[in-house]
Structures are given as C-alpha cells and as structure tokens.
Design a protein around this motif. Structure first.
Motif, PDB file in Angstrom:
ATOM      1  N   GLU A 214       0.823  -1.203   0.000  1.00 22.93           N
ATOM      2  CA  GLU A 214       0.000   0.000   0.000  1.00 22.93           C
ATOM      3  C   GLU A 214       0.865   1.264   0.000  1.00 22.93           C
ATOM      4  N   THR A 215       2.070   1.167   0.583  1.00 25.79           N
ATOM      5  CA  THR A 215       2.999   2.292   0.551  1.00 25.79           C
ATOM      6  C   THR A 215       3.508   2.517  -0.869  1.00 25.79           C
ATOM      7  N   VAL A 216       3.768   1.433  -1.587  1.00 24.94           N
ATOM      8  CA  VAL A 216       4.196   1.533  -2.987  1.00 24.94           C
ATOM      9  C   VAL A 216       3.096   2.173  -3.826  1.00 24.94           C
ATOM     10  N   ALA A 217       1.855   1.736  -3.628  1.00 22.70           N
ATOM     11  CA  ALA A 217       0.729   2.281  -4.402  1.00 22.70           C
ATOM     12  C   ALA A 217       0.538   3.768  -4.123  1.00 22.70           C
ATOM     13  N   LEU A 218       0.713   4.171  -2.863  1.00 25.35           N
ATOM     14  CA  LEU A 218       0.583   5.588  -2.529  1.00 25.35           C
ATOM     15  C   LEU A 218       1.723   6.392  -3.145  1.00 25.35           C
ATOM     16  N   ALA A 219       2.924   5.811  -3.148  1.00 23.48           N
ATOM     17  CA  ALA A 219       4.063   6.493  -3.765  1.00 23.48           C
ATOM     18  C   ALA A 219       3.813   6.747  -5.248  1.00 23.48           C
ATOM     19  N   TRP A 220       3.105   5.826  -5.901  1.00 24.71           N
ATOM     20  CA  TRP A 220       2.767   6.004  -7.318  1.00 24.71           C
ATOM     21  C   TRP A 220       1.976   7.286  -7.518  1.00 24.71           C
ATOM     22  N   THR A 221       1.024   7.562  -6.622  1.00 25.78           N
ATOM     23  CA  THR A 221       0.224   8.789  -6.753  1.00 25.78           C
ATOM     24  C   THR A 221       1.073  10.015  -6.471  1.00 25.78           C
ATOM     25  N   LEU A 222       1.999   9.905  -5.521  1.00 28.40           N
ATOM     26  CA  LEU A 222       2.828  11.050  -5.157  1.00 28.40           C
ATOM     27  C   LEU A 222       3.772  11.459  -6.282  1.00 28.40           C
ATOM     28  N   HIS A 223       4.075  10.539  -7.176  1.00 26.71           N
ATOM     29  CA  HIS A 223       4.970  10.848  -8.288  1.00 26.71           C
ATOM     30  C   HIS A 223       4.248  11.559  -9.434  1.00 26.71           C
ATOM     31  N   HIS A 224       2.948  11.780  -9.299  1.00 22.83           N
ATOM     32  CA  HIS A 224       2.215  12.537 -10.313  1.00 22.83           C
ATOM     33  C   HIS A 224       2.243  14.020  -9.942  1.00 22.83           C
ATOM     34  N   PRO A 225       2.766  14.871 -10.810  1.00 28.28           N
ATOM     35  CA  PRO A 225       2.816  16.298 -10.484  1.00 28.28           C
ATOM     36  C   PRO A 225       1.420  16.890 -10.336  1.00 28.28           C
ATOM     37  N   GLY A 226       1.289  17.783  -9.355  1.00 29.68           N
ATOM     38  CA  GLY A 226       0.023  18.477  -9.165  1.00 29.68           C
ATOM     39  C   GLY A 226      -1.041  17.675  -8.455  1.00 29.68           C
ATOM     40  N   ILE A 227      -0.664  16.525  -7.847  1.00 28.79           N
ATOM     41  CA  ILE A 227      -1.627  15.694  -7.130  1.00 28.79           C
ATOM     42  C   ILE A 227      -1.330  15.732  -5.633  1.00 28.79           C
ATOM     43  N   TRP A 228      -2.355  16.004  -4.843  1.00 27.74           N
ATOM     44  CA  TRP A 228      -2.257  15.845  -3.396  1.00 27.74           C
ATOM     45  C   TRP A 228      -3.077  14.611  -3.023  1.00 27.74           C
ATOM     46  N   PRO A 229      -2.447  13.472  -2.744  1.00 25.05           N
ATOM     47  CA  PRO A 229      -3.227  12.277  -2.405  1.00 25.05           C
ATOM     48  C   PRO A 229      -3.896  12.438  -1.036  1.00 25.05           C
ATOM     49  N   SER A 230      -5.139  12.050  -0.969  1.00 25.31           N
ATOM     50  CA  SER A 230      -5.888  12.084   0.284  1.00 25.31           C
ATOM     51  C   SER A 230      -6.110  10.654   0.763  1.00 25.31           C
ATOM     52  N   ILE A 231      -5.784  10.380   2.026  1.00 26.23           N
ATOM     53  CA  ILE A 231      -5.952   9.041   2.578  1.00 26.23           C
ATOM     54  C   ILE A 231      -6.997   9.076   3.686  1.00 26.23           C
ATOM     55  N   SER A 232      -7.519   7.904   4.025  1.00 27.94           N
ATOM     56  CA  SER A 232      -8.573   7.808   5.050  1.00 27.94           C
ATOM     57  C   SER A 232      -8.225   6.723   6.058  1.00 27.94           C
ATOM     58  N   PRO A 233      -7.161   6.910   6.832  1.00 27.00           N
ATOM     59  CA  PRO A 233      -6.769   5.888   7.801  1.00 27.00           C
ATOM     60  C   PRO A 233      -7.765   5.793   8.953  1.00 27.00           C
ATOM     61  N   ARG A 234      -7.911   4.577   9.466  1.00 23.14           N
ATOM     62  CA  ARG A 234      -8.776   4.346  10.625  1.00 23.14           C
ATOM     63  C   ARG A 234      -7.964   4.149  11.903  1.00 23.14           C
ATOM     64  N   THR A 235      -6.656   3.929  11.765  1.00 23.83           N
ATOM     65  CA  THR A 235      -5.800   3.685  12.930  1.00 23.83           C
ATOM     66  C   THR A 235      -4.493   4.442  12.759  1.00 23.83           C
ATOM     67  N   THR A 236      -3.771   4.636  13.868  1.00 26.52           N
ATOM     68  CA  THR A 236      -2.459   5.270  13.790  1.00 26.52           C
ATOM     69  C   THR A 236      -1.479   4.388  13.033  1.00 26.52           C
TER      70      THR A 236
END
Length: 248
Positions: A214-236
């Motif tokens: 899931e960290t790899v998948a999130l990193a994929w979004t972060l490598h797109h310019p102009g994107i702020w990824p929003s996450i919805s964690p339920r736990t710390t």
C-alpha cells in the motif's frame, strides 16, 4: 433539483467529523492545514449552494473546527440550476472575507469545471479539483455521484493547470488486502484482474524494498505532479504505513 436545507450540520460522520477534530486543532493551532467540504447535509443530500447557505455553512465549519481560516474549501457537489458566475462569486467572497485561503470543487463534470475554472481565473483565483485517484481503477462509483479523473476532466485540468486533491488514493485498502473482500457489504469496486495484477507488482516491489504494497501504491500517486493524495486511515498504524518512504 437540490432540496431545501435548514441546518448547519455536515455530511461526514453524520456531522461529527469536524467536531471530533476541532478540540485537537484548538490545542495545536497552526500545526496542520485544514481542508473541508461543504454542500451535503447529514444524510448526504445536496444542499442549494446559495450565497447565504454557503457562508452559513462555512461559519459553522470554522466554529466546529476551532480555526480562524480554512486552508482549502471545496464544494462537495455541483448546483447545476445555479449560474456558474454566482457559484464563483460566492467562492471569491469567502476568500475576500478571510474565511478561506484556497477554493475548489469535488466531482464536478468537465463542462461545468472548465466554466468555473475560467470564472475564477478571470477574478485572479486558481481552482483545485477533487476526484477519486489511485493506482487501482474502480469499476463502479464508490459513492453516488462520485467521479474519477477521466479524459474529459483531465483535459480541463491540463488546460487550466489545476491542482488536484486525489481522494481514496489508497483504493480503500485494496493494496493492503491479500484476496477478495466485500467493502461495506458490497463487492469491492477495485477487485478486477487488472487491479490484482497491479497489486501483485506492488507486492513484488515492496518485498524488494522492505516496505508494504500500500505504501508503494501511494508512492505512485505522489509521483504525479500536481496531485495531493488524500488518505482515510482508521488507525495510527495505517497512518504510519502511509508516511513517505525514502526508497520510493
């Protein structure tokens, strides 16, 4: 046509979300930037986006959150019966009143999005677009009326150089799961052959790097310019797994 709206309670968590984080924000002023949406009532129904309704809703958010200014305010829905010039004017008036710093919209269709982007640009303001965006492509809407960054929306984004807030950027935990599961009692909208192949590749890369898929998948979004990824964690723990990894 939107139904009449008579209250100040917001949709997320039946109106309890802002009130839940408000005390923490009051104790830690200036620690975090604040983004919130307006446009739905506690049942999830659209409210009319009149100047009065929007300003009342924003004042309620400021009170609930315990902040003096909202960093990013989003229309949670469109109001297609209301002129775009009026909707743009209301957003600009919130900035000029010092209630918000930046403005945007969530799940607007391309033709209205481009009109609003143009109206705001004419008044010296940049628009932020909020759409579902992740490595996994869903086969059905996560929520009624929710849209993905399709080709027509991306055309507007590129034309007006819009920043984007990508919600559900971790595909509702799809990359953290090992197999097929139901989500909220329904088939997982991300469970497709293509997405399973993406998950396998994320697992392989995560294994090589000593991190989680899931960290790899999130990193994929972060490598797109102009994107702020929003996450919805339920736990710390889920928050910790979502922190940037230097190896990615």
């Amino acid at each position: 046509m939107p139904t009449p709206w008579t209250g100040h309670r917001h949709a997320n968590a039946g109106g309890r979300a802002e009130a839940a984080v408000g005390p923490w924000l009051r104790r830690n002023p200036g620690t975090l930037g604040v983004t919130t949406k307006i446009g739905h009532d506690t049942t999830g129904q659209d409210i009319p986006l009149s100047h009065e309704n929007v300003h009342d809703h924003v004042r309620a958010s400021l009170d609930n959150l315990g902040v003096e200014v909202i960093d990013l305010l989003l229309y949670h829905c469109d109001d297609p019966v209301r002129p775009v010039t009026e909707l743009a004017g209301t957003l600009v008036s919130l900035v000029e009143a010092g209630h918000v710093r930046r403005v945007g919209v969530s799940n607007w269709r391309a033709e209205h999005l481009t009109s609003l982007a143009h109206e705001l640009a004419e008044r010296g303001h940049a628009l932020v677009g909020s759409y579902q965006f992740s490595l996994a492509e869903r086969v059905q809407a996560l929520l009624e009326g929710s849209l993905r960054d399709d080709a027509t929306v991306l055309g507007v984004v590129h034309e007006h150089r819009l920043l984007r807030l990508g919600w559900s950027s971790q595909a509702r935990g799809f990359f953290a799961r090992a197999g097929t599961e139901q989500v909220n009692g329904r088939p997982d909208p991300y469970d497709t052959e293509d997405n399973r192949a993406r998950r396998r590749r994320c697992r392989e890369l995560a294994g090589q790097l000593g991190t989680r898929p899931e960290t790899v998948a999130l990193a994929w979004t972060l490598h797109h310019p102009g994107i702020w990824p929003s996450i919805s964690p339920r736990t710390t723990e889920q928050i910790d797994r979502s922190k940037p990894d230097a190896s990615l």
